[in-house]
Design an enzyme around this catalytic site. Structure first.
Site: not given
Ligand SMILES: *Cc1c(COP(=O)(O)O)cnc(C)c1O
Length: 354
Positions: A102, A169, A193
């Site tokens: 990511w 993030d 998540k």
């Molecule tokens: C799942 C995830 C993403 C991607 O998220 P999307 O909503 O599918 O774009 C980005 N960063 C992390 C840390 C993730 O676990």
């Protein structure tokens, strides 16, 4: 029907109570005799939902004054680009820590807009640790971090303290532990998540940065445009915001982030204990950087694979397959996962060595 223990990495488990409330609103929302799927996002009933969702984020994460909470679309993947658009100046440089898939994607997007300085990386060991003790040049526009690395199973226990703005993030560990929001200029997280269903992305943005970057920013990627319209610049993702709001109500009632953190500690210590005590399993991530959300592990003896897969399937465990870039197994244990589900998995692991 037997209970399925859902260890999926995302989209993932939410509380049953939330599913029931969410289902009811599809038929009759707020006693309007209308479905939540057919009402206007400008109706008082939905404006109330959006306001409550934003207030709940502030309450759960103790967001200080001077921050705006937004529920937007495009996933965290749009957050990669959006955060760079709003913070990376023309000709400026952004600092990134590369802790896996990511983080790499975030780096790729930022490179479209300017210079990227990867100040630290754990790629040399397939991202099984969190780099520490690195320097961030004081003229960087910001430092970008990924708090929990969903795929590799590593997590910052402590965030680096730096002199530049920090963007983080937090897609896969938001609401699972206390964070000091004041340490960040932008926090973002795809909902699917730990917060709600796929389809909305949470942003917590320091007001100071709104409209500050001099580059021209497409409207949909400009935090100021969304902030000025209270997340209603265009049609918001009504249903994902509603379900996220229900889940935050649930978290608050269950004791808030502190209670989520206690539960996360309990789940993680139970599973890591078995991984460490069993001669048949081995953790993938460096012990001090182990994630409490995504536990990555492998068999020490691959000939046991068939037997183990049968055991956890019989225990009604679902979603345990590791990501293709790591292999082995990954147990994702987000907020709604009960400790009893971890017990079911650990019992299957114990059976393998009995
Ligand atoms: C799942 C995830 C993403 C991607 O998220 P999307 O909503 O599918 O774009 C980005 N960063 C992390 C840390 C993730 O676990």
């Amino acid at each position: 029907m037997a209970k399925v223990h859902n260890f999926s990495a995302g989209p993932c488990i939410l509380p049953q109570e939330v599913f029931q409330q969410a289902a009811a609103a599809v038929i009759n929302f707020d006693d309007l005799n209308l479905s939540i799927l057919e009402i206007s996002h400008r109706s008082p009933s939905f404006v109330k939902v959006m306001d409550e969702a934003r207030e709940l984020v502030k309450k759960l994460l103790e967001v200080p004054e001077g921050y705006t909470v937004l529920f937007l679309q495009g996933g965290a993947s749009t957050g990669f680009l959006m955060s760079a658009y709003n913070m990376l100046s023309e000709g400026g440089t952004a600092a990134y820590v590369n802790t896996g898939t990511w983080a790499k994607k975030a780096i790729k997007e930022a490179k479209l807009l300017g210079n990227v300085n990867v100040v630290a990386s754990s790629e040399d060991q397939n991202f099984n640790y969190i780099p520490k003790g690195f320097e961030v040049p004081s003229d960087a526009d910001y430092l970008h971090l990924t708090s929990n690395n969903t795929i590799f199973g590593t997590q910052y226990k402590e965030f680096p303290s730096v002199d530049v703005p920090v963007i983080c993030d937090m897609s896969s560990d938001i609401f699972s532990r206390k964070v000091n929001v004041a340490d960040f200029d932008i926090i973002y997280a795809g909902a699917q998540k730990n917060l709600g269903p796929a389809g909305t992305t949470l942003y917590i943005v320091k007001d100071e940065i709104l409209g500050r970057n001099e580059r021209s920013i497409p409207s949909m990627l400009d935090f100021k445009v969304h902030a000025d319209k209270d997340s209603m610049f265009n049609t918001p993702p009504v249903y994902p915001v509603y379900v996220s709001m229900l889940n935050m109500r649930y978290m608050l009632k269950a004791g808030g982030v502190e209670a989520m953190q206690r539960k996360a500690n309990e789940r993680a210590s139970m599973l890591y204990t078995e991984i460490d005590e069993s001669p048949l399993f081995e953790g993938v991530a460096a012990v001090e950087d182990r994630s409490q959300m995504n536990v990555t592990f492998v068999l020490t003896d691959d000939s046991k694979k068939e037997e183990f897969d049968l055991l956890w399937n019989q225990a009604n465990v679902s979603g345990l397959k590791g990501h293709r870039s790591v292999g082995g197994y990954r147990a994702s244990m987000y907020n709604a996962l009960e400790v009893s589900s971890v017990e079911a998995l650990v019992n299957a692991m114990k059976k393998l060595r009995s």
